[in-house]
Write an enzyme that holds these catalytic residues in place. Structure first.
Site, mmCIF file in Angstrom:
data_model
loop_
_atom_site.group_PDB
_atom_site.id
_atom_site.type_symbol
_atom_site.label_atom_id
_atom_site.label_comp_id
_atom_site.label_asym_id
_atom_site.label_seq_id
_atom_site.Cartn_x
_atom_site.Cartn_y
_atom_site.Cartn_z
ATOM 1 N N ASN A 210 0.846 -1.202 0.000
ATOM 2 C CA ASN A 210 0.000 0.000 0.000
ATOM 3 C C ASN A 210 0.885 1.257 0.000
ATOM 4 O O ASN A 210 2.100 1.156 -0.075
ATOM 5 C CB ASN A 210 -0.951 -0.022 1.201
ATOM 6 C CG ASN A 210 -0.182 -0.086 2.499
ATOM 7 O OD1 ASN A 210 0.573 0.814 2.833
ATOM 8 N ND2 ASN A 210 -0.348 -1.189 3.242
ATOM 9 N N ASP A 279 -4.012 -6.310 4.721
ATOM 10 C CA ASP A 279 -5.018 -7.146 5.389
ATOM 11 C C ASP A 279 -4.999 -8.585 4.885
ATOM 12 O O ASP A 279 -5.406 -9.494 5.594
ATOM 13 C CB ASP A 279 -6.406 -6.529 5.189
ATOM 14 C CG ASP A 279 -6.550 -5.249 5.996
ATOM 15 O OD1 ASP A 279 -6.244 -5.294 7.205
ATOM 16 O OD2 ASP A 279 -6.912 -4.204 5.426
ATOM 17 N N PRO A 305 -2.792 -12.008 10.101
ATOM 18 C CA PRO A 305 -3.099 -11.858 11.533
ATOM 19 C C PRO A 305 -3.277 -10.380 11.873
ATOM 20 O O PRO A 305 -2.647 -9.518 11.246
ATOM 21 C CB PRO A 305 -1.855 -12.415 12.224
ATOM 22 C CG PRO A 305 -0.773 -12.350 11.213
ATOM 23 C CD PRO A 305 -1.439 -12.497 9.868
ATOM 24 N N ASP A 306 -4.114 -10.102 12.857
ATOM 25 C CA ASP A 306 -4.281 -8.712 13.304
ATOM 26 C C ASP A 306 -3.259 -8.445 14.410
ATOM 27 O O ASP A 306 -3.397 -8.930 15.536
ATOM 28 C CB ASP A 306 -5.719 -8.482 13.804
ATOM 29 C CG ASP A 306 -5.975 -7.002 14.027
ATOM 30 O OD1 ASP A 306 -5.145 -6.345 14.709
ATOM 31 O OD2 ASP A 306 -6.981 -6.493 13.515
ATOM 32 N N ILE A 307 -2.240 -7.666 14.073
ATOM 33 C CA ILE A 307 -1.119 -7.432 15.003
ATOM 34 C C ILE A 307 -1.591 -6.673 16.246
ATOM 35 O O ILE A 307 -1.287 -7.041 17.382
ATOM 36 C CB ILE A 307 -0.004 -6.639 14.276
ATOM 37 C CG1 ILE A 307 0.495 -7.448 13.084
ATOM 38 C CG2 ILE A 307 1.135 -6.282 15.225
ATOM 39 C CD1 ILE A 307 1.261 -6.667 12.056
ATOM 40 N N PHE A 323 -4.312 3.252 14.979
ATOM 41 C CA PHE A 323 -4.695 4.255 13.987
ATOM 42 C C PHE A 323 -5.822 3.641 13.159
ATOM 43 O O PHE A 323 -5.873 2.418 12.988
ATOM 44 C CB PHE A 323 -3.513 4.595 13.071
ATOM 45 C CG PHE A 323 -2.710 5.774 13.546
ATOM 46 C CD1 PHE A 323 -1.933 5.680 14.691
ATOM 47 C CD2 PHE A 323 -2.727 6.978 12.855
ATOM 48 C CE1 PHE A 323 -1.190 6.766 15.149
ATOM 49 C CE2 PHE A 323 -1.993 8.070 13.285
ATOM 50 C CZ PHE A 323 -1.221 7.966 14.434
ATOM 51 N N LYS A 341 -10.766 -3.980 18.843
ATOM 52 C CA LYS A 341 -9.352 -4.307 19.020
ATOM 53 C C LYS A 341 -8.875 -4.050 20.450
ATOM 54 O O LYS A 341 -7.678 -4.141 20.729
ATOM 55 C CB LYS A 341 -8.499 -3.519 18.014
ATOM 56 C CG LYS A 341 -8.866 -3.854 16.553
ATOM 57 C CD LYS A 341 -7.860 -3.316 15.557
ATOM 58 C CE LYS A 341 -8.315 -3.576 14.125
ATOM 59 N NZ LYS A 341 -7.226 -3.898 13.203
HETATM 60 O O1 PMT Z 1 2.826 6.254 6.539
HETATM 61 P P1 PMT Z 1 2.205 7.551 6.077
HETATM 62 O O2 PMT Z 1 2.347 7.752 4.592
HETATM 63 O O3 PMT Z 1 2.687 8.742 6.891
HETATM 64 O O4 PMT Z 1 0.629 7.457 6.313
HETATM 65 C C1 PMT Z 1 0.118 7.414 7.605
HETATM 66 C C2 PMT Z 1 -1.055 6.423 7.693
HETATM 67 C C3 PMT Z 1 -2.204 6.901 6.825
HETATM 68 C C4 PMT Z 1 -0.613 5.025 7.232
HETATM 69 C C5 PMT Z 1 -1.469 6.388 9.212
HETATM 70 O O5 PMT Z 1 -1.874 7.673 9.612
HETATM 71 C C6 PMT Z 1 -2.592 5.385 9.452
HETATM 72 O O6 PMT Z 1 -3.772 5.671 9.305
HETATM 73 N N1 PMT Z 1 -2.210 4.125 9.832
HETATM 74 C C7 PMT Z 1 -3.140 2.999 9.997
HETATM 75 C C8 PMT Z 1 -3.306 2.311 8.672
HETATM 76 C C9 PMT Z 1 -4.258 1.119 8.724
HETATM 77 O O7 PMT Z 1 -3.888 0.082 8.284
HETATM 78 O O8 PMT Z 1 -5.408 1.337 9.314
HETATM 79 P P2 PMT Z 1 -6.599 0.216 9.495
HETATM 80 O O9 PMT Z 1 -7.797 1.035 9.818
HETATM 81 O O10 PMT Z 1 -6.638 -0.704 8.335
HETATM 82 O O11 PMT Z 1 -6.115 -0.613 10.741
HETATM 83 C C10 PMT Z 1 -6.486 -0.248 12.074
HETATM 84 C C11 PMT Z 1 -5.323 -0.500 13.003
HETATM 85 O O12 PMT Z 1 -5.023 -1.900 13.064
HETATM 86 C C12 PMT Z 1 -4.022 0.174 12.618
HETATM 87 O O13 PMT Z 1 -3.428 0.654 13.790
HETATM 88 C C13 PMT Z 1 -3.184 -0.946 11.993
HETATM 89 O O14 PMT Z 1 -1.791 -0.736 12.212
HETATM 90 C C14 PMT Z 1 -3.672 -2.154 12.749
HETATM 91 N N2 PMT Z 1 -3.655 -3.407 11.980
HETATM 92 C C15 PMT Z 1 -4.388 -3.548 10.862
HETATM 93 C C16 PMT Z 1 -4.400 -4.762 10.201
HETATM 94 C C17 PMT Z 1 -3.624 -5.826 10.703
HETATM 95 N N3 PMT Z 1 -3.597 -6.997 10.088
HETATM 96 N N4 PMT Z 1 -2.906 -5.660 11.816
HETATM 97 C C18 PMT Z 1 -2.900 -4.474 12.456
HETATM 98 O O15 PMT Z 1 -2.220 -4.323 13.484
#
Ligand code: PMT
Length: 404
Positions: A210, A279, A305-307, A323, A341
């Site tokens: 991504n 994902d 896996p969801d970290i 985030f 989460k």
């Molecule tokens: O890196 P940059 O270019 O500065 O951009 C910043 C950003 C947009 C990446 C950042 O601000 C941001 O939004 N990060 C979260 C990206 C994300 O994957 O969001 P999500 O809504 O899909 O996931 C929710 C949370 O679960 C996140 O904290 C993610 O790290 C975590 N996650 C998601 C999927 C997974 N399999 N494991 C995880 O831990």
């Protein structure tokens, strides 16, 4: 430990009679445990000899932008990255204008442009020059860029005039500098931050990924270090340099990130998940390059896996910040992730906007916890990260107090 201890500080000296006071500032910073390097403009060398400052600082004084020896050793980019704080003292009216216009025609000007360190400026000039609207406009511009202005003091000047424009007294200057570091709001705490994208291999040459640049996560790492934390940055592949003085674990896939996160979070106090984790991953990674002769290609993917969930459920004592990258119904989806989460806080950004979020220098986020939601309006990621770390430190401390 005081807040200047172990801080890496560049004193940038520009041309002015107050340049002689820089030697005392250098000494006082060292007394506080700071590690100091000196950069001088050609004008400064007219007032104080580099040798004096070299003898005091114990390391070579940097003077020229095009000094081959310096560039091979520690050039302007290395110096810019090395510093926690750039102090320009004395800052002449001319150099302040140079900063405002972003001119890189001196080593010090180039360092100012290249650094993401805190910047403090101690102006020193004749009172009429200080009071001129051009100088005051320039100072306002620097303040808007989050440059800290120290002084100037008031009194009799070297030219015989009386009024504002004297460089601030070294002891007051040092006190204000010390206040710039959030004086250990996270002193001694271990913070683990995930940043950047993950890559999920399809075959030896292709992967799913991504647009995450790592900028948000790296800025948070720098801000946490400023606040006194020990930071471990678990990072996917990005093209930016990590901040100095943090442990860096480079990974590629979500599985790798999970392993590193589970290990590092074990003895951590705070976990911040900025990474954009893919994902899905391929059910099986082809050992040979997938041929491009077929008209269509069907991939079978499975959930990664969801970290974040794994870390928050394994380590109940941890303060966990996620985030949420959302393109619509930002608040509602973020609230759902906060609960699902099991997080203390979720920071939501609208990634449908081009000017914030992925790969931009600025971001606008909502801080959402169990009780409230606060909008942090658009600002550069460096400043936003400082504001977020401040809020995280406060929330972490109040949780510790309520658990006690
Ligand atoms: O890196 P940059 O270019 O500065 O951009 C910043 C950003 C947009 C990446 C950042 O601000 C941001 O939004 N990060 C979260 C990206 C994300 O994957 O969001 P999500 O809504 O899909 O996931 C929710 C949370 O679960 C996140 O904290 C993610 O790290 C975590 N996650 C998601 C999927 C997974 N399999 N494991 C995880 O831990």
């Amino acid at each position: 430990m005081n807040s200047l201890s172990n801080k890496r500080i560049i004193i940038g000296i520009t041309g002015g009679i107050a340049a002689y006071k820089s030697a005392e500032i250098l000494r006082r910073l060292q007394d506080q445990g700071a590690i100091v390097k000196v950069v001088m403009t050609p004008g400064a060398e007219e007032f104080i000899r580099p040798l004096t400052l070299q003898a005091l600082s114990g390391s070579p004084v940097h003077t020229g932008l095009l000094d081959e020896k310096a560039e091979a050793g520690m050039g302007h980019i290395e110096l810019a990255r090395w510093a926690d704080l750039l102090l320009i003292a004395p800052a002449s009216a001319d150099f302040i204008a140079t900063m405002v216009h972003g001119k890189a025609d001196s080593l010090l000007g180039a360092i100012y442009l290249a650094t993401s360190a805190l910047v403090s400026v101690a102006p020193a000039m004749n009172q009429a020059m200080w009071c001129h609207p051009a100088t005051l406009d320039n100072i306002n511009t620097l303040v808007k860029r989050d440059v800290d202005i120290i002084g100037p003091g008031n009194g009799i000047q070297a030219c015989g005039d009386t009024g504002p424009g004297r460089m601030e007294q070294p002891e007051l200057l040092i006190e204000q500098l010390a206040n710039r570091f959030t004086s250990g709001k996270l002193q001694g705490k271990k913070i683990v931050i995930t940043a950047g994208p993950t890559r999920e291999a399809l075959d030896p040459v292709r992967y799913i990924s991504n647009h995450s640049s790592g900028k948000m996560g790296y800025a948070l790492a720098a801000a946490a270090i400023e606040a006194g934390a020990y930071v471990t940055l678990i990072t996917g592949p990005v093209n930016i340099a990590p901040p100095a003085r943090c442990a860096v674990i480079s990974i590629s896939s979500a599985e790798d990130m999970l392993d590193a996160a589970m290990l590092e979070a074990k003895d951590a106090h705070i976990f911040i998940a900025t990474a954009a984790v893919a994902d899905y991953k391929a059910v099986s990674v082809e050992a040979e390059k997938i041929k491009s002769t077929q008209k269509t290609l069907t991939l079978t993917l499975e959930k990664n896996p969801d970290i974040l969930s794994s870390v928050s459920s394994a380590y109940q004592q941890l303060f966990v910040v996620g985030f949420a990258a959302e393109s619509r119904d930002v608040q509602a989806y973020a609230q759902d992730k906060l609960q699902r989460k099991n997080l203390d806080v979720i920071i939501a950004n609208d990634i449908s906007r081009q000017d914030i979020g992925f790969n931009s220098d600025e971001n606008e986020v909502s801080w959402i916890d169990k009780d409230s939601s606060t909008l942090l309006r658009k600002r550069n990621k460096t400043q936003l990260a400082r504001d977020l770390i401040e809020k995280i430190a406060t929330a972490y401390r109040s949780e510790q107090l309520s658990d006690a």
